[in-house]
Design a protein around this motif. Structure first.
Motif, short mmCIF file in Angstrom:
data_model
loop_
_atom_site.label_atom_id
_atom_site.label_comp_id
_atom_site.label_asym_id
_atom_site.label_seq_id
_atom_site.Cartn_x
_atom_site.Cartn_y
_atom_site.Cartn_z
N ARG A 175 -7.18 1.44 -4.34
CA ARG A 175 -5.92 1.01 -4.95
C ARG A 175 -5.85 1.46 -6.41
O ARG A 175 -6.88 1.74 -7.03
CB ARG A 175 -5.80 -0.51 -4.84
N TRP B 222 -8.85 -0.72 -0.50
CA TRP B 222 -7.54 -0.85 0.16
C TRP B 222 -7.33 -2.22 0.79
O TRP B 222 -6.23 -2.74 0.78
CB TRP B 222 -7.39 0.24 1.23
N ARG C 222 0.82 -1.21 0.00
CA ARG C 222 0.00 0.00 0.00
C ARG C 222 0.86 1.27 0.00
O ARG C 222 0.49 2.26 -0.65
CB ARG C 222 -0.96 -0.01 1.20
#
Length: 165
Positions: A93, A99, A81
């Motif tokens: 993302r 995420w 991340r």
């Protein structure tokens, strides 16, 4: 048994291609971790993820909350991340997924931050804690594990903390 030199050359070429592909895959996967996804990865004179977690845990302790334990699986997620948010600073993302899709079985909370001053862990934490939404996750009593990653790109440090139960 029949032995062919031509077949042996093809086999060596095939093995070489697979070896090269494996090396490239390892670099792609491990690269972000080596640069920003481990507790020890930080240039000299800059905070490490482990130091930031120590500051967070001291702050949690002052509020009567348990310390968060470092989780290596979350460290991998945080490393991925951290690199992704250098491209697209969002809880979405770069491919458009949420995420938590790095590993939906272990990711339950995420805080993102970027700064050009990662000189010490207290400064990094102070920037993060200034946001009410981030503060809420930092002091959530249900979280038991966490991992932090830092990724540098173009003079900016991108920080991610992933929380787990």
């Amino acid at each position: 048994m029949f032995h062919s030199v031509v077949g042996e050359k093809k086999q060596k070429k095939h093995c070489l291609r697979w070896s090269l592909a494996l090396c490239l895959l390892l670099l792609f996967v491990a690269g972000p971790l080596l640069k920003g996804g481990t507790a020890d990865a930080a240039p000299a004179n800059e905070a490490t993820p482990a130091e930031v977690l120590a500051v967070l845990n001291a702050s949690r302790g002052a509020k009567g909350l348990p310390a968060l334990e470092w989780d290596e699986s979350l460290a991998y997620c945080a490393g991925v991340r951290a690199q992704e948010i250098s491209v697209r600073f969002s809880h979405v993302r770069p491919g458009g997924h949420a995420w938590y899709t790095v590993d939906p079985d272990i990711q339950y909370g995420e805080n993102l931050m970027y700064t050009t001053n990662s000189s010490d862990a207290s400064n990094v934490f102070a920037v993060w804690i200034s946001s009410p939404a981030h503060r809420a996750l930092f002091y959530d009593a249900y979280y038991r594990t966490a991992a932090i990653a830092r990724y540098e790109s173009g003079g900016t440090d991108y920080w991610v903390i992933e929380f787990g139960y």
